[in-house]
Design an enzyme around this catalytic site. Structure first.
Site, PDB file in Angstrom:
ATOM      1  CB  SER A 140      29.930   2.268  77.497  1.00 12.65           C
ATOM      2  OG  SER A 140      29.447   3.601  77.527  1.00 12.65           O
ATOM      3  CE1 TYR A 153      25.125   0.545  76.965  1.00 14.21           C
ATOM      4  CE2 TYR A 153      25.859   2.691  77.736  1.00 14.21           C
ATOM      5  CZ  TYR A 153      25.955   1.649  76.831  1.00 14.21           C
ATOM      6  OH  TYR A 153      26.870   1.708  75.807  1.00 14.21           O
TER       7      TYR A 153
END
Length: 252
Positions: A140, A153
């Site tokens: 990501s 995350y």
């Protein structure tokens, strides 16, 4: 970007980026094994594959379970081996370090990082034995930049990028290429679920769209296209690379 005659394994392949990747691989001629944990979604993919004539075996299981990977290998062996591994399964949680509980942190890392590790542990030896293979880790843009209230995350996706680079160094001489895709915010059922939990979903979407220079969210197929490039022989000189597909978020 043909994947004809290649056997591809994709995790989390029943929704969002994973499903878009499976559909692209099918069009490109791949034989596939998909590992996902949501049984209704798995059943839906089996039905779609049957209707469209795709060769897709679906294993219902969790990427954190070594036994699930044993079943993936069994299905892959029936198809002739493994040429491509796409570690796509993952999720995110909100929170600063102070807002994130240890159990939530560990569960996130188990899926996002350990799941990819276990997949590579299971499948890379098969690639080494045949002298070729491509691993694509879906990371990501959050693994490259800081984002508010996404401590766990961001850390997990940074770990995926570190794993990608280390494996590229370790296995280049054995014919195995390891690369990563770093998507920006992508329109998907998972995103819709998150948006539904906020006070103003419409305003939240506008906020997320505005973070990208292109002023929109990615379509899952746009991320799948980058995955397909790294999985195919079209990227034969790429290893240890990170393809960022974030609509300009990281440079805005």
């Amino acid at each position: 970007m043909s994947l004809k005659h290649k056997v591809c394994v994709t995790t989390g392949g029943t929704s969002g980026i994973g499903l878009a990747t499976v559909r692209l691989f099918a069009v490109e001629g791949a034989r596939q094994v998909v590992l996902a944990k949501d049984k209704p979604e798995c059943d839906a993919l089996v039905q779609e594959a049957g209707t469209r004539g795709w060769q897709v075996a679906v294993v219902v299981g969790d990427v954190t379970d070594p036994g699930a990977w044993d079943r993936v290998l069994e299905e892959a062996d029936l198809l002739g081996g493994v040429d491509v591994l796409v570690n796509n399964a993952g999720y995110g949680i909100q929170g600063t370090v102070l807002e994130t509980g240890p159990a939530d942190w560990e569960a996130l890392f188990a899926t996002n990082v350990t799941g990819a590790f276990l997949g590579c542990r299971a499948i890379v030896p098969r690639m080494i034995a045949q002298g070729s293979g491509a691993v694509v880790n879906v990371a990501s843009v959050a693994g490259q930049i800081g984002m508010p209230r996404r401590a766990a995350y961001c850390a997990s996706k940074a770990a995926v990028l570190g794993l990608t680079r280390a494996m590229a160094v370790d296995h280049a001489s054995e014919g195995v290429r390891v690369n990563a895709v770093a998507p920006g915010t992508t329109d998907s059922p998972y995103f819709s679920k998150i948006a539904a939990d906020v006070a103003d979903p419409v305003e939240y979407r506008r906020y997320l769209e505005g973070r990208q220079l292109l002023n929109r969210l990615a379509d899952a197929s746009e991320i799948a296209a980058a995955v397909g490039f790294l999985a195919s022989d079209a990227s034969s000189f790429a290893t240890g690379s990170v393809v960022t597909v974030d609509g300009g978020m990281s440079v805005a």
